[in-house]
Every structure is written in C-alpha cells, then in structure tokens.
Enzyme design. Sequence first.
Site, PDB file in Angstrom:
ATOM      1  CE  LYS A   1       7.031  -9.777  20.858  1.00  0.00           C
ATOM      2  NZ  LYS A   1       6.060  -9.436  22.149  1.00  0.00           N
ATOM      3  CB  CYS A   2       7.287 -19.156  20.868  1.00  0.00           C
ATOM      4  SG  CYS A   2       7.381 -20.966  20.311  1.00  0.00           S
TER       5      CYS A   2
END
Length: 158
Positions: A34-35
């Site tokens: 989730k970067c």
Amino acid sequence: MSVYDFSAKTLQGKDVSLADYRGQVLLIVNTASKCGLTPQYEGLEALYKAHKERGLTILGFPCNQFGAQEPGTAEEIGGFCSLTYDVTFPMMAKIDVNGPTAHPLYAYLKKQQKGVLGTEGIKWNFTKFLIDRDGQVVERFAPTTKPEDLQAAVEALL
C-alpha cells in the site's frame, strides 16, 4: 560471512536457507502493498523474468514499518502480489528491517552497504540490495531507484 549464513521464512511459513541461492545473483528488496512505490513490483517482476534463466533471483521481504503500508497477512500479501502484479519471484514472510526486532539478514545487509550519508537504517519501502554470486553485498539502491535502472548493475554480475 555472507548472505548464505542466514535463513528466512517464505510467505507460506517454510524455512529457507539463503545458501539455497548459492551461485545466483540476488536482489533483496523490502516491499509493501500500500505504498506509492508499490508499482515497482511490476518492474521487479520484469527484471526477474528477463534474467532468471541467467541466475537472478529476487527476494521480496514485506515490511510494515513504514507508514503501516503492509498491514496484510501472509495470505493477503501473497494474493495481492500474485493477482495485482503477477509476481513469480520468491516472497518471504513479513519482517522488520529496522530496530531491535530487525531480521538478522537486514542487520547484516545494512552493515555491509550503508545508505546516504553513511547511515545504516532503511529509510523506506523498496530499498534494494544487490548480492553477487558469492553472497557478498555489492550495492544498495534507494527506494526511488526504479527496477529498470538496475539492469546494468544486474547484468554486470550475471
């Protein structure tokens, strides 16, 4: 000492000795799902597919220490990598890369190749360590270094 002196667990919970990769060029990367840099999975997979027959293995180590950007379980991480980016390179179990609970492999990697300004700590997701066929840490790449920009360094070791 070399990376071959360490072991890690796969996402499936199996213990693996890094000595199993003896004679291969390794790219070890701390990852997150989730970067903003997560699309690097695509480039890492392309690099892997282009060079795996010549002896490149990429090892992904999920880490939740940076902005809690890898909150998932092993099953969720594996599903995300497979379904979203068709990742086929080995993904290891989630670890810490900094602090007192850092995985011993990462403690070693950070000592062998320091970051900007001589610091050891991993600054963010997708820091990359390039390992030669003898298990020695050759180079450290910043999180923002794109996988396609590693072509020449990888090819020089193959």
